[in-house]
Scaffold this active site. Structure first.
Site, PDB file in Angstrom:
ATOM      1  N   PHE A 152       0.815  -1.221   0.000  1.00  0.00           N
ATOM      2  CA  PHE A 152       0.000   0.000   0.000  1.00  0.00           C
ATOM      3  C   PHE A 152       0.845   1.266   0.000  1.00  0.00           C
ATOM      4  CE2 PHE A 152       0.825  -0.070   4.582  1.00  0.00           C
ATOM      5  CZ  PHE A 152       0.967   1.281   4.867  1.00  0.00           C
ATOM      6  N   LYS A 176      -1.065  -6.895  -9.366  1.00  0.00           N
ATOM      7  CA  LYS A 176      -2.032  -6.991  -8.269  1.00  0.00           C
ATOM      8  C   LYS A 176      -1.607  -5.953  -7.241  1.00  0.00           C
ATOM      9  CE  LYS A 176      -2.923  -8.190  -4.590  1.00  0.00           C
ATOM     10  NZ  LYS A 176      -3.247  -7.175  -3.554  1.00  0.00           N
ATOM     11  N   GLU A 179      -4.948  -3.587  -2.155  1.00  0.00           N
ATOM     12  CA  GLU A 179      -6.393  -3.319  -2.164  1.00  0.00           C
ATOM     13  C   GLU A 179      -6.730  -2.081  -1.345  1.00  0.00           C
ATOM     14  OE1 GLU A 179      -4.662  -5.616  -0.712  1.00  0.00           O
ATOM     15  OE2 GLU A 179      -5.596  -6.448   1.089  1.00  0.00           O
ATOM     16  N   SER A 229       5.341  -6.925   3.366  1.00  0.00           N
ATOM     17  CA  SER A 229       5.917  -7.225   4.679  1.00  0.00           C
ATOM     18  C   SER A 229       6.695  -8.546   4.623  1.00  0.00           C
ATOM     19  CB  SER A 229       4.797  -7.305   5.712  1.00  0.00           C
ATOM     20  OG  SER A 229       3.864  -8.288   5.315  1.00  0.00           O
ATOM     21  N   CYS A 284       9.424   1.921   3.336  1.00  0.00           N
ATOM     22  CA  CYS A 284      10.315   0.799   3.659  1.00  0.00           C
ATOM     23  C   CYS A 284      11.732   1.292   3.905  1.00  0.00           C
ATOM     24  CB  CYS A 284      10.313  -0.211   2.538  1.00  0.00           C
ATOM     25  SG  CYS A 284      10.894   0.486   1.002  1.00  0.00           S
ATOM     26  N   GLU A 384       8.955  -4.002  13.123  1.00  0.00           N
ATOM     27  CA  GLU A 384       8.799  -2.927  12.143  1.00  0.00           C
ATOM     28  C   GLU A 384       7.465  -2.236  12.467  1.00  0.00           C
ATOM     29  OE1 GLU A 384       7.739  -3.890   8.052  1.00  0.00           O
ATOM     30  OE2 GLU A 384       8.870  -2.160   7.337  1.00  0.00           O
TER      31      GLU A 384
END
Ligand code: NAD
Length: 499
Positions: A152, A176, A179, A229, A284, A384
């Site tokens: 995301f 993909k 969402e 992740s 990240c 994290e």
């Protein structure tokens, strides 16, 4: 179904016209309102997208490098002209401030520009005369249908790490996206169509685990590029490779910024703020662990907390510095670390829950937070957090700092702040991390280098874009050929003799 906007798949150059079995809510994080419903693909929709990509492959891989380059240049121009529109879609669903969203699209564009050089990037080697009349040469060919699964936090940039190179090399793509913020990928799909990319070369399926699982097991998908992740990256790598695919799976991170006592502490404080709280820490490459070599920690913590007081948190469309978190669930999870850090004995210097916000009351807000005197066993350090929480760990020496960084299971990015060139050089050599900054807090490589971490931050052996990206999306072939010398000696009835 409600009358909110519906976001559906892009398959074979058009919107899917079926009826979804499941949908998910898409939020505007700055208002807390549901802005759209996104279709969540069942395996059949993934199959349709893969079939469209497979059907488009033969024509696309046979199109000339000139033709492919022309489409890439056209795409580059279109997205460059419309990057504010893509950025607005990102801010509306992710929450990052508009200027940051424009920055993300710009960094993605750099990979498109890199991929425009595909004729040069695909050149092979040639050895003339390895034996009498024999030459050997190498070529690189596309794989076929490739799947890209993205997180995301960079709904435009992360897919753009992969698909420009994949498409330029002659592959066809099923993306993909997350969402949580699916709209940027739909704008991009339309831009590819406008650029003249043949239908089916770039497809988008929205969804969650069932869609990912179908891509991972589909026999016609040759390779998977995943970013997300660490637990899901590991799962994607293991499942995809078990199904015979080439997989690169980039995972989570815990990025350390080491500050040596001789560093310019104002520069270091600015850098810690930018890298810790930019995009609300949902990067990240965000700095989340500040490793300060004594005796400068008191001074540095004071400079950072003073700067934190000047940050404006609020709706990213209102010229603020830091937006909301992506969902209420994620905001609550990040906020829970403020309790656990205190319970574990760290000192909460700035508590982001007290922040005054320039935005709607129901937005998913959490202001910047700062912990000092954290220990390596605390969950605020081991996990994290992926939010605007910066944690200071005080250490006595360079060696202790290095040991801390190298003991961490992640190895995505790191930075060292110092004026000692020898110490910086030692750090870049000794640290077990894939991307290193020297007085640069977020060392994201340019598109013509490759992006990727070490250890639990990347599963597989190829980093994204640059030479490794080209390598990932192609496979090598070596041709050994012999051509006899033409003989035009005419008719000669004499006895044959060697010449
Ligand atoms: P995530 O792992 O939850 O989701 C990533 C993708 O996997 C999404 O497309 C999602 O739909 C899918 N997914 C989620 N759960 C799944 C499951 N159980 N099975 C199959 N697929 C599943 O990650 P996120 O929350 O979207 O993104 C944040 C994470 O991504 C952070 O950990 C961050 O560090 C990481 N990230 C890493 C990099 C990098 O370059 N290493 C870059 C950006 C983000």
């Amino acid at each position: 179904m409600t009358d909110t906007a519906r976001i559906t798949h892009w398959i074979g150059g058009k919107l899917w016209d079926g009826v979804p079995e499941r949908q998910g809510d898409v939020f505007d994080p700055a208002t807390g309102e549901v802005s759209a419903q996104v279709d969540l693909a069942a395996p059949a929709e993934v199959d349709a997208a893969v079939a469209a990509a497979k059907g488009a492959f033969a024509e696309w891989r046979n199109s000339s490098l000139t033709k492919r380059t022309q489409v890439l240049f056209a795409f580059r121009e279109i997205i460059n002209a419309r990057k504010e529109e893509v950025a607005a879609a990102i801010t509306a669903e992710h929450g990052k401030v508009l200027s940051d969203a424009v920055g993300e699209v710009t960094r993605g564009l750099e990979v498109v520009e890199f991929a425009c050089g595909i004729p040069h990037l695909l050149k092979g080697g040639f050895s003339e005369g390895v034996s009498t009349g024999v030459d050997v040469y190498s070529i690189r060919q596309p794989l076929g249908v490739v799947g890209i699964i993205s997180p995301f936090n960079f709904p435009a940039m992360v897919p753009m790490w992969f698909f420009p190179v994949a498409i330029a090399a002659g592959n066809t793509v099923v993306l993909k996206p997350s969402e949580k913020d699916p709209s940027a990928s739909m704008l991009i799909a339309q831009m590819w169509a406008d650029a003249g990319l043949p239908d089916g070369v770039f497809n988008v399926v929205h969804g969650d685990k069932p869609a990912v699982d179908r891509l991972l097991e589909h026999p016609d998908v040759r390779a998977i590029s995943f970013v997300g992740s660490t637990p899901i990256a590991r799962y994607v790598y293991e499942t995809g490779t078990r199904h015979g695919k080439r997989v690169q799976a980039l995972g989570g991170a815990k990025n350390h910024m080491v500050v040596l006592p001789d560093a310019d502490l104002d520069l270091a404080a600015d850098a810690a703020i930018n890298a810790g709280f930019g995009s609300a820490g949902e990067r990240c490459m965000a700095i989340s662990a500040l490793v300060v070599v004594e005796p400068v920690a008191d001074e540095l913590v004071a400079k950072i907390s003073q700067r934190m007081g000047t940050l404006r948190t609020g709706d990213g469309r209102r010229g603020t510095d830091m937006g909301p978190l992506v969902t209420a669930v994620h905001r609550d999870k990040v906020a829970s670390y403020l309790d656990s850090g205190v319970a574990d004995g760290a000192e909460l210097v700035v508590d982001g829950r007290d922040v005054e916000v320039d935005g709607a009351a129901e937005g998913f807000w959490l202001g910047p937070s700062l912990f000092d005197r954290a220990g390596p066993e605390m969950s605020i350090y081991t996990d994290e957090i992926f939010g605007p929480v910066l944690t200071v760990l005080r250490v006595p020496s360079y060696d202790a700092a290095l040991e801390l960084v190298n003991s961490n299971p992640y190895g995505n990015g790191t930075a060292i702040f110092t004026n000692d060139g020898g110490a910086a050089r030692r750090y870049q050599f000794e640290v077990e991390v894939g991307m290193v900054g020297v007085n640069v807090p977020i060392p994201v490589p340019m598109a013509y280098y490759s992006f990727g971490g070490w250890k639990n931050s990347l599963f597989g052996d190829s980093h994204a874009h640059g030479a490794e990206g080209v390598h990932f999306f192609t496979r090598g072939k070596v041709v050994t050929s012999r051509w006899l010398n033409p003989s035009h000696g005419g008719i000669n009835l004499g006895f044959p003799m060697q010449t």
